[in-house]
Scaffold this active site. Sequence first.
Site, mmCIF file in Angstrom:
data_model
loop_
_atom_site.group_PDB
_atom_site.id
_atom_site.type_symbol
_atom_site.label_atom_id
_atom_site.label_comp_id
_atom_site.label_asym_id
_atom_site.label_seq_id
_atom_site.Cartn_x
_atom_site.Cartn_y
_atom_site.Cartn_z
ATOM 1 N N GLU A 84 0.831 -1.212 0.000
ATOM 2 C CA GLU A 84 0.000 0.000 0.000
ATOM 3 C C GLU A 84 0.867 1.264 0.000
ATOM 4 O OE1 GLU A 84 -3.032 -0.020 3.069
ATOM 5 O OE2 GLU A 84 -3.280 2.143 2.951
ATOM 6 N N LYS A 263 -6.870 -0.783 11.982
ATOM 7 C CA LYS A 263 -6.289 -1.147 10.678
ATOM 8 C C LYS A 263 -5.089 -0.253 10.404
ATOM 9 C CE LYS A 263 -5.895 -1.362 5.990
ATOM 10 N NZ LYS A 263 -5.070 -0.513 5.117
ATOM 11 N N ASP A 279 4.783 -14.375 11.548
ATOM 12 C CA ASP A 279 3.427 -14.818 11.230
ATOM 13 C C ASP A 279 2.449 -13.660 11.475
ATOM 14 O OD1 ASP A 279 0.919 -15.975 11.156
ATOM 15 O OD2 ASP A 279 1.493 -17.764 12.283
ATOM 16 N N HIS A 377 -2.305 10.807 0.203
ATOM 17 C CA HIS A 377 -2.429 9.471 -0.335
ATOM 18 C C HIS A 377 -2.474 9.494 -1.857
ATOM 19 C CE1 HIS A 377 -3.416 5.266 0.084
ATOM 20 N NE2 HIS A 377 -4.307 5.418 -0.881
HETATM 21 C C1 MEV Z 1 -5.612 3.283 5.558
HETATM 22 O O1 MEV Z 1 -4.842 2.181 5.124
HETATM 23 C C2 MEV Z 1 -5.584 3.417 7.073
HETATM 24 C C3 MEV Z 1 -6.492 4.494 7.670
HETATM 25 O O2 MEV Z 1 -7.835 4.296 7.233
HETATM 26 C C4 MEV Z 1 -6.404 4.400 9.156
HETATM 27 C C5 MEV Z 1 -7.378 5.275 9.909
HETATM 28 O O3 MEV Z 1 -8.449 5.613 9.376
HETATM 29 O O4 MEV Z 1 -7.071 5.582 11.082
HETATM 30 C C6 MEV Z 1 -6.103 5.859 7.182
#
Ligand code: MEV
Length: 428
Positions: A84, A263, A279, A377
Site C-alpha cells: 500500500e 487497521k 506470522d 495518499h
Molecule cells: C488506511 O490504510 C488506514 C487508515 O484508514 C487508518 C485510519 O483511518 O485511522 C487511514
Amino acid sequence: MSNKTSRIPGFYKLPIEERVKIVKEFADLNDEEVELLRKMGALDPKIADVMIENVIGAFPIPLGIATNFLINGKDYLVPMAIEESSVVAAASHAAKLCRAGGGITSIASESIMISQVQLTKIKDPYGAKVKILENKEEILKIANEQDPILVKLGGGAKDIEVRVIHHPLVGPMVITHLLVDVKDAMGANAVNTMAEAVAPFIEEITGGKVYLRIISNLADKRLVRARCVVPKDVLGGEEVVDGIVLAWAFADADPYRAATHNKGIMNGVDAVVIATANDWRAVEAGAHAYAARWGVYKPLSVWEKNEDGDLVGTLEMPLAVGIIGGATRVHPMAQLSLKILGVKTAKELAEVIGAVGLAQNLAALRALATEGIQKGHMKLHARNIAVMAGATGELIDKVAEILIKHGRIRFDYAKEVLEKLKRGEQID
Ligand code: MEV
C-alpha cells in the site's frame, strides 16, 4: 463443460518446473507469464520449495525503509514490506513528529505464550480443575522435557492456569493453559509440542478426554506498550491535538471506527512483521482479539492531551514475533531486515514494531483530523496510476505530476495524459 481438473495426484511431489507446466496448461499462461513465475528474486527456489507446499513461484511485495525512528533512545531504520502506498512515508513522518518529543518509548513483556489443552467429558469439572493444579509440577516437567534447549536458555513452561468454561451444546470443558516463555522464538511449534505432550497425563489424572492441544493467538501475556509525547507546536497547534484526541474518542466509542483505527495501526505493525517473515496472521488475530477482550471492540491505542497541551499517545497490544526459527531463519530477506533493524532479541523486535504501530496510527489520525487522508495518499497514488496507464521511465513522474496538478488522479485521465506526452504535446 471444461475437461480441466484440479485433481492432480502427486502434484506436491513434482519439481517446481513440472508444476509450472501443469498450471500453464490449466490456466493457459503465455511464456511471459511463465517467466514471471521463474523470477523468484532473493528467494532461492529450493528454499521456497521447502517453506510451503506446491510452490510455483514467489510473490514479491515492495520493501521500504521508514526513517526517523528513535525508540528507547536508539535510532532504527525500519524495513517495511507492504503493497500500500503512503504507509512508509506516513510512518517516517510520524516518527519525525515523535522525535521532536524525545522519540518513542516501548517496552515489551517477557515472551510468554499460552498453549491450550481442551479437556472434555468430565462430570466434575471443578474437581478436575483442582486436580490438574495439584499436578502442576509434573505437567511442567513433562512440558519442559520436550524442549531442553529452550529450558537451558532460561525459557520453557513456567506456570499453568486452569479454567472451566461452559457451552450449552456440549457442557463443561476444563481448559488448561500452559504458560511458556519462548524467549526469542515466536513459539508456536514449541508450545504446540508441549500441549500435545501433557495431554495424556491430564487425561490420566482426570479421566476426561482431551481434544484440542494448540497455541492461543490471544497472546495477552506477551504485550508491548509504546508511548510518545508530541509537542503541540510540531503538530501545528493545540487544535490539531484536540482533533487527534477527538478522532481517538470516536474510535473508543464506536467499533465501526475502531476497526479502521486499528487497521491503521496494523498497517505499520504488519509491514515490519512481514519484512521479518513473522506470522502476521497470528499477530492480527491476537491484536483484534485483544481489542475485543472486554466484549466490545476497542482501539489498541489511546490519545490524550497533557497539561502542557501536548499530545500523549500510548499503544498496548500482544505481539508474538520471533527472530529465530521458522521462515525468519530461512528467508534471506528476513535475515536482511533483521540486520538492518539491528535488533538482538525478539523482545526488542516487538518493541520496535509496537513503536511503528503507534507512529502509523499518529500519522493517520493527524491527517484525518486536518487535511484528510486523500491529499497525501493520492499524491503518492498518482505514480501507481501512471504505471497502470502504461507509463515507464521518466514518464511516470511526468504523468503523476500532471494528474496531481490538475487534481484528476484517475486512470482514464492518466492514459489521456500519457498519450499526449508520447505524441510530444504540451500539457499545462
Ligand atoms: C488506511 O490504510 C488506514 C487508515 O484508514 C487508518 C485510519 O483511518 O485511522 C487511514
